[in-house]
Write an enzyme that holds these catalytic residues in place. Structure first.
Site, short mmCIF file in Angstrom:
data_model
loop_
_atom_site.label_atom_id
_atom_site.label_comp_id
_atom_site.label_asym_id
_atom_site.label_seq_id
_atom_site.Cartn_x
_atom_site.Cartn_y
_atom_site.Cartn_z
N ARG A 54 0.86 -1.16 0.00
CA ARG A 54 0.00 0.00 0.00
C ARG A 54 0.91 1.23 0.00
O ARG A 54 2.13 1.11 0.06
CB ARG A 54 -0.96 -0.01 1.20
N GLY A 55 0.27 2.44 -0.10
CA GLY A 55 1.08 3.64 -0.29
C GLY A 55 1.12 3.95 -1.78
O GLY A 55 1.39 3.06 -2.61
N ALA A 56 0.83 5.21 -2.14
CA ALA A 56 0.64 5.57 -3.55
C ALA A 56 1.79 5.15 -4.47
O ALA A 56 1.56 4.44 -5.46
CB ALA A 56 0.35 7.06 -3.66
N ARG A 97 -7.93 0.07 -6.31
CA ARG A 97 -8.15 1.14 -5.33
C ARG A 97 -8.28 2.48 -6.08
O ARG A 97 -7.52 2.74 -7.00
CB ARG A 97 -7.01 1.19 -4.30
N GLN A 211 -1.33 2.24 10.08
CA GLN A 211 -0.09 2.27 9.29
C GLN A 211 1.01 3.02 10.06
O GLN A 211 2.19 2.73 9.90
CB GLN A 211 -0.31 2.96 7.94
N ASP A 252 -1.74 10.92 -1.75
CA ASP A 252 -2.18 9.87 -2.68
C ASP A 252 -2.56 10.47 -4.02
O ASP A 252 -2.52 9.80 -5.04
CB ASP A 252 -3.37 9.12 -2.08
N ASN A 262 -4.90 12.54 1.13
CA ASN A 262 -4.01 11.65 1.88
C ASN A 262 -4.85 10.90 2.91
O ASN A 262 -6.06 11.12 3.00
CB ASN A 262 -2.89 12.46 2.56
N LYS A 263 -4.22 10.04 3.68
CA LYS A 263 -4.92 9.21 4.65
C LYS A 263 -5.88 10.04 5.50
O LYS A 263 -5.55 11.14 5.95
CB LYS A 263 -3.91 8.51 5.57
O1 MRU Z 1 -4.32 3.25 2.58
P1 MRU Z 1 -2.85 3.43 2.37
O2 MRU Z 1 -2.01 2.79 3.43
O3 MRU Z 1 -2.42 3.04 0.98
O4 MRU Z 1 -2.63 5.03 2.49
C1 MRU Z 1 -1.34 5.52 2.30
C2 MRU Z 1 -1.24 6.99 2.50
O5 MRU Z 1 -2.20 7.71 2.72
C3 MRU Z 1 0.13 7.58 2.29
O6 MRU Z 1 0.31 8.70 3.12
C4 MRU Z 1 0.28 8.00 0.84
O7 MRU Z 1 -0.05 6.94 0.01
C5 MRU Z 1 1.65 8.49 0.51
S1 MRU Z 1 2.76 7.20 0.47
C6 MRU Z 1 4.24 7.89 0.09
#
Ligand code: MRU
Length: 371
Positions: A54-56, A97, A211, A252, A262-263
């Site tokens: 996970r993470g963009a 996603r 996370q 994201d 973002n999250k």
């Molecule tokens: O749901 P996730 O864990 O994929 O969410 C991730 C985030 O919100 C991160 O902050 C974002 O993807 C940046 S990762 C460099």
């Protein structure tokens, strides 16, 4: 970055078998370090959807490797049959996603590579492998540069504090586990730490999948960076009492005008930072900018995930990772995975080309080809 002294990326091709993509299955961290083998685009799509990765930026890199696996497994009775299989994989991966724009960006890049003429299927497969690996290397390079630009912000604060620790608050995991290496929000932190600048990181637990408490705390610990895990709602209090010098988060999807998805919870941290004059920076590679969008609140799709993620929590008990029910069995729950922070609350963006304001004019000045 290193795990128990061993260098790791978050995704790579198996050294002795390039038909296998390997990932760190992040569902098991921090209590178990599990490497998972991916052999098909279907397995890769499941790994993205169910958040093994996970993470963009990592979602983008995984999709690119997934497209390569689709080409490896594609029928070769005709060019059309081959192309159809790759396009089906693109559709499957693209549906996993909705919020992280790196997914569509990576798929588009791989489809362009698939479209390039090739001698034969082997050459076509080899060029998709090269493209996936180049994409991963580009993201590593971008994150390293984000570190080089962002560390200057930490140095400035450190000078002002005459070397006393710089307190940085971060939300979710925008570390090397969310990218391919170095991370985005964490890259300046690692660069500062490696340069001997004292830093301390407040790590938001980041419900419901934690996370921060699981992944950010783990990777900072692996690198020896001083950190403290806090509940998501503590950030405002810490800022009111001058215990936060800087907020550093990832993204994201950014709009070309500077709005940031973002999250979930990031927006609330931005509001608290504004109210307490705490600089709020967003670190992102340009692969996370959606150049088609201007109004983040209206245009960025926000993922809604299963309510079970809110109603339960996982943790280690008697040597096993267990899931327990938090809420009454019958209580409904809603699970919005991201929120949008308007550009007006963002002090600046840290990109691979440097730091700019969260405005269309400043962003396109840094990326004139997108003007
Ligand atoms: O749901 P996730 O864990 O994929 O969410 C991730 C985030 O919100 C991160 O902050 C974002 O993807 C940046 S990762 C460099």
């Amino acid at each position: 970055m290193k795990v128990n002294g061993q260098p790791y990326r978050s995704i790579w091709l198996k050294p002795d078998d390039p038909t296998v993509v390997q990932i760190i299955d992040q569902r098991h961290l921090p209590h178990r370090f599990v490497i998972e083998d991916l052999r098909t685009a279907e397995q890769t799509a499941a790994a993205i959807r169910d958040m093994h990765v996970r993470g963009a930026p990592l979602i983008g890199a995984a999709a690119a490797y997934g497209m390569y696996l689709a080409a490896l497994n594609a029928p070769q009775e005709s060019a059309d049959a081959f192309k159809d299989a790759v396009f089906r994989a693109a559709h499957l991966l693209g549906e996993t996603r909705p919020t992280a724009v790196n997914l569509a960006w990576a798929i588009e890049r791989m489809l362009a590579a698939e479209d390039r003429p090739a001698e034969d299927f082997d050459e076509k497969i080899a060029s998709l492998r090269r493209e996936a690996e180049a994409l991963a290397d580009d993201e590593v390079g971008a994150c390293r540069q984000i570190g080089e630009h962002g560390v200057k912000l930490i140095e400035e604060v450190s000078k002002r504090k005459e070397g006393r620790p710089v307190n940085i608050l971060t939300h979710c995991n925008a570390g090397w586990l969310a990218c391919v290496d170095y991370g985005t929000a964490t890259a300046p932190i690692y660069a500062a730490h490696d340069a001997g600048i004292p830093v301390h990181v407040w790590v938001d637990e980041t419900r419901p999948r934690n996370q921060g408490a699981r992944l950010t705390a783990w990777e900072l610990g692996q690198h020896g960076v001083h950190h403290t895990v806090v509940v998501d709602n503590a950030g405002g209090h810490l800022m009111q009492h001058g215990m936060v010098d800087l907020v550093l988060v990832g993204s994201d999807r950014n709009t070309r005008s500077g709005d940031v998805a973002n999250k979930v919870g990031t927006y609330l941290k931005a509001l608290a930072a504004k109210d307490n004059q705490v600089p709020f920076y967003v670190a992102l590679p340009s692969s996370t900018i959606d150049w088609e969008l201007r109004d983040g609140l209206k245009e960025i799709p926000i993922e809604v995930r299963d309510s079970g993620e809110v109603k339960t929590i996982q943790g280690l008990h008697d040597g096993e990772v267990k899931s327990v029910l938090l809420t009454p069995e019958t209580s409904p729950a809603a699970n919005y995975a991201f929120d949008v922070t308007p550009a007006r609350l963002v002090s600046g963006l840290i990109t691979e080309r440097g730091i700019c304001e969260a405005s269309e004019q400043s962003i396109t000045a840094l990326f004139p080809e997108k003007g």
